[in-house]
Scaffold this motif. Sequence first.
Motif, mmCIF file in Angstrom:
data_model
loop_
_atom_site.group_PDB
_atom_site.id
_atom_site.type_symbol
_atom_site.label_atom_id
_atom_site.label_comp_id
_atom_site.label_asym_id
_atom_site.label_seq_id
_atom_site.Cartn_x
_atom_site.Cartn_y
_atom_site.Cartn_z
ATOM 1 N N ASP A 105 43.814 -44.458 1.236
ATOM 2 C CA ASP A 105 43.465 -45.393 2.309
ATOM 3 C C ASP A 105 44.682 -45.868 3.094
ATOM 4 N N SER A 106 45.871 -45.455 2.694
ATOM 5 C CA SER A 106 47.103 -45.894 3.353
ATOM 6 C C SER A 106 48.039 -44.713 3.600
ATOM 7 N N LEU A 107 47.500 -43.604 4.090
ATOM 8 C CA LEU A 107 48.334 -42.427 4.307
ATOM 9 C C LEU A 107 49.336 -42.681 5.428
ATOM 10 N N PRO A 108 50.581 -42.283 5.221
ATOM 11 C CA PRO A 108 51.614 -42.507 6.230
ATOM 12 C C PRO A 108 51.494 -41.522 7.393
ATOM 13 N N VAL A 109 52.177 -41.833 8.497
ATOM 14 C CA VAL A 109 52.373 -40.802 9.498
ATOM 15 C C VAL A 109 53.300 -39.779 8.856
ATOM 16 N N SER A 110 53.186 -38.531 9.267
ATOM 17 C CA SER A 110 53.859 -37.478 8.521
ATOM 18 C C SER A 110 54.319 -36.361 9.442
ATOM 19 N N THR A 111 55.540 -35.896 9.208
ATOM 20 C CA THR A 111 56.071 -34.742 9.916
ATOM 21 C C THR A 111 56.604 -33.772 8.880
ATOM 22 N N LEU A 112 56.282 -32.493 9.060
ATOM 23 C CA LEU A 112 56.789 -31.444 8.180
ATOM 24 C C LEU A 112 57.599 -30.488 9.034
ATOM 25 N N LEU A 113 58.840 -30.277 8.634
ATOM 26 C CA LEU A 113 59.715 -29.375 9.364
ATOM 27 C C LEU A 113 60.116 -28.200 8.482
ATOM 28 N N GLY A 114 59.823 -27.001 8.951
ATOM 29 C CA GLY A 114 60.345 -25.798 8.321
ATOM 30 C C GLY A 114 61.732 -25.570 8.907
ATOM 31 N N ILE A 115 62.739 -25.589 8.061
ATOM 32 C CA ILE A 115 64.123 -25.541 8.541
ATOM 33 C C ILE A 115 64.871 -24.355 7.940
ATOM 34 N N GLN A 116 66.087 -24.159 8.414
ATOM 35 C CA GLN A 116 66.893 -23.048 7.918
ATOM 36 C C GLN A 116 67.420 -23.293 6.513
ATOM 37 N N SER A 117 67.991 -24.488 6.281
ATOM 38 C CA SER A 117 68.573 -24.755 4.966
ATOM 39 C C SER A 117 68.764 -26.248 4.769
ATOM 40 N N LEU A 118 69.066 -26.627 3.520
ATOM 41 C CA LEU A 118 69.383 -28.014 3.166
ATOM 42 C C LEU A 118 70.846 -28.069 2.713
ATOM 43 N N ALA A 119 71.282 -29.218 2.240
ATOM 44 C CA ALA A 119 72.692 -29.437 1.898
ATOM 45 C C ALA A 119 73.203 -28.510 0.794
ATOM 46 N N ARG A 120 72.337 -28.140 -0.139
ATOM 47 C CA ARG A 120 72.714 -27.216 -1.212
ATOM 48 C C ARG A 120 71.702 -26.091 -1.261
ATOM 49 N N PRO A 121 72.127 -24.878 -1.540
ATOM 50 C CA PRO A 121 71.197 -23.749 -1.539
ATOM 51 C C PRO A 121 70.111 -23.851 -2.612
ATOM 52 N N GLU A 122 70.335 -24.637 -3.680
ATOM 53 C CA GLU A 122 69.321 -24.783 -4.738
ATOM 54 C C GLU A 122 68.159 -25.674 -4.313
ATOM 55 N N TYR A 123 68.380 -26.503 -3.305
ATOM 56 C CA TYR A 123 67.339 -27.432 -2.856
ATOM 57 C C TYR A 123 66.262 -26.673 -2.078
ATOM 58 N N MET A 124 65.024 -26.870 -2.495
ATOM 59 C CA MET A 124 63.898 -26.241 -1.817
ATOM 60 C C MET A 124 63.083 -27.233 -0.996
ATOM 61 N N VAL A 125 63.422 -28.525 -1.109
ATOM 62 C CA VAL A 125 62.682 -29.562 -0.375
ATOM 63 C C VAL A 125 63.527 -30.830 -0.325
ATOM 64 N N GLU A 126 63.365 -31.560 0.779
ATOM 65 C CA GLU A 126 63.951 -32.895 0.922
ATOM 66 C C GLU A 126 62.943 -33.719 1.723
ATOM 67 N N ILE A 127 62.740 -34.965 1.297
ATOM 68 C CA ILE A 127 61.772 -35.823 1.983
ATOM 69 C C ILE A 127 62.391 -37.211 2.162
ATOM 70 N N GLU A 128 62.274 -37.740 3.379
ATOM 71 C CA GLU A 128 62.695 -39.114 3.645
ATOM 72 C C GLU A 128 61.443 -39.945 3.903
ATOM 73 N N ALA A 129 61.570 -41.256 3.715
ATOM 74 C CA ALA A 129 60.410 -42.136 3.858
ATOM 75 C C ALA A 129 60.793 -43.443 4.520
ATOM 76 N N MET A 130 59.770 -44.082 5.086
ATOM 77 C CA MET A 130 59.909 -45.417 5.628
ATOM 78 C C MET A 130 58.706 -46.199 5.131
ATOM 79 N N ALA A 131 58.975 -47.422 4.686
ATOM 80 C CA ALA A 131 57.897 -48.305 4.226
ATOM 81 C C ALA A 131 57.963 -49.611 4.994
ATOM 82 N N TYR A 132 56.877 -50.346 4.919
ATOM 83 C CA TYR A 132 56.796 -51.625 5.588
ATOM 84 C C TYR A 132 56.122 -52.614 4.639
ATOM 85 N N ILE A 133 56.859 -53.671 4.286
ATOM 86 C CA ILE A 133 56.306 -54.666 3.363
ATOM 87 C C ILE A 133 56.433 -56.051 3.966
#
Length: 133
Positions: A105-133
């Motif tokens: 009932d409280s799903l966030p707005v969401s963006t998914l980006l398919g990118i070339q790479s992350l900071a380390r080659p072992e990383y397969m995903v990175e997610i940032e978030a914003m909350a409001y309290i």
Amino acid sequence: MANVQHLKPEGLSQPAAYTHVITAEGGKLVFVAGQTPVDAAGNVVGVGDFDAQVMQVFENLTRALAAAGATWADCVKVVQYIPNWDPDKHRPGLTAARTRYMVPDSLPVSTLLGIQSLARPEYMVEIEAMAYI
């Protein structure tokens, strides 16, 4: 007192996995840096295993939100970064993690980006978030 509204504008699709628009008044914003599949000791979890990595990322996000006094019910935005995005390969694990942690009932707005790479080659995903309290 904080007031958050999840809006479903006419003329836009009605997605099951995110909200198009959220408004917020009278509270505190919480910004969580992109979390990677690293445990508390700094070890990369699940090298080569996307499902294990995305679950670790959601655990890290949960801990980061809690440190600010927030929960997934307070999360208003996520941005997901996935190198070499392949819906058939990545969507099932991502959906499982989102279903386990996010509040329907409280799903966030969401963006998914398919990118070339992350900071380390072992990383397969990175997610940032914003909350409001």
